[in-house]
Scaffold this motif. Structure first.
Motif: not given
Length: 363
Positions: A1-6, A10-11, A225-228
């Protein structure tokens, strides 16, 4: 899910998760103090274990999440990077938490704290030794290096408990002269007394503890996950991100609670909580091994071994400060804290040099 965000979302998610960890971490610390007093745990083994688990829930969540997703590099980097940066938290406590015009280590000097610091050094050295073992050395999802670290930590905690009961020295408590006025842990007792005065029941305290624990665990997973995703966007390796930015975010509760203890004049407790958390973090290698089914430490990279060495160096500086008790303050902090700050800055520069110029070669 997080990988698709800009990058911007994410920040925002990363900052929100870090904020949640800060708030929930403060509640965890307060409720742990209250419960340890009411259940008579105090400095006993049960109290130390409860405190270690509570204050390191973000790292536990990140380690479990990273190991479950097969990203053990982030788990290792976060654990070892967390020890280094949590040691630097003592610099902030020295600069902003000490009321007297002397350094933190001068007011907190105690042989018991020296023993606690030596435990940090011991588990880190075994961690470094574990990186050189063959990855095939694992049985029933348990690697010998991770098991030895856990057993060494339990032994160390037992020895610290013995030290709290008395030492065969002129001052049986092992405290230097002219240290803090009240005994170590007096701020915990005050927290419990204030809670009792406000009518906070044990049941309510347990409920707040559990809610804060769940919130911290959830925020820790989101943070990892967001940090990745952020690391991918900015072209930074997950290991490097975990050892710096991620480790800094998970150290926020220690900063908040440490400042509270220091400003209350409980300087020994402020240092003890940092050393205690740092000694416990390598125990999470056992958790990572159990979850991933692989020997984690033999997969450590050059940056991980480097961070472990940096953590040993920073801890050793504070051990020297506790023994020699320098009175001089420079730039609003003790000479030992200034040395730690300089060494950490130089050390992080070296970390980036290894990661960016030397490559992520294995051990």
């Amino acid at each position: 899910m997080f990988q698709s965000l800009s990058l911007l979302p994410l920040l925002a998610i990363f900052a929100a998760a870090a904020g949640a960890i800060w708030i929930a971490g403060v509640q965890l610390s307060n409720t742990t103090d209250i419960l340890s007093q009411r259940f008579g745990l105090g400095q006993a083994l049960g109290g130390v274990i409860l405190l270690a688990i509570a204050t390191n829930l973000p790292e536990i969540a990140i380690t479990a999440s990273a190991a479950a997703s097969g990203n053990v590099g982030v788990a290792v980097g976060n654990i070892l990077g967390g020890i280094a940066i949590q040691t630097v938290v003592l610099v902030a406590l020295d600069a902003f938490g000490v009321k007297e015009k002397v350094p933190l280590t001068y007011k907190a000097a105690s042989l018991t704290l020296v023993v606690e610091g030596l435990l940090v050094v011991a588990v880190l050295i075994v961690s470094i030794m574990g990186t050189q073992l063959p990855a095939s050395l694992i049985y029933a999802r348990i690697a010998p290096d991770a098991l030895v670290i856990a057993l060494l930590w339990i032994l160390g905690v037992w020895l610290i408990g013995r030290a709290h009961k008395g030492l065969p020295w002129h001052d049986s408590a092992g405290d230097a002269p002219d240290t803090q006025d009240q005994p170590k842990g007096h701020s915990k007792r005050k927290t419990e007394q204030d809670a009792t005065a406000k009518g906070k029941s044990t049941a309510r305290t347990v409920a707040v503890f559990l809610i804060a624990a769940v919130a911290t665990l959830a925020a820790g997973v989101v943070l990892e996950r967001a940090g990745d995703g952020i690391a991918d966007h900015i072209g930074m390796s997950g290991v490097l991100f975990g050892a710096t930015v991620l480790a800094a975010a998970t150290s926020l509760p220690e900063l908040s609670t440490g400042l509270t203890s220091a400003r209350a004049g409980d300087y020994q407790l402020a240092i003890s909580d940092i050393f205690g958390g740092n000694a416990f973090l390598p125990v999470l290698f056992l958790l990572a091994t159990l979850i991933s089914g692989t020997a984690v430490l033999p997969q450590a990279q050059a940056t991980d071994i480097y961070l472990a060495g940096l953590a040993v160096l920073l801890t050793s500086v504070y051990l020297a400060g506790l023994i020699f008790r320098p009175k001089r303050r420079v730039l609003g902090m003790g000479i030992d804290s200034l040395a730690v700050l300089v060494l950490y800055t130089v050390g992080i520069a070296g970390l980036f040099a290894i990661a960016l110029l030397g490559g992520q070669s294995g051990s």
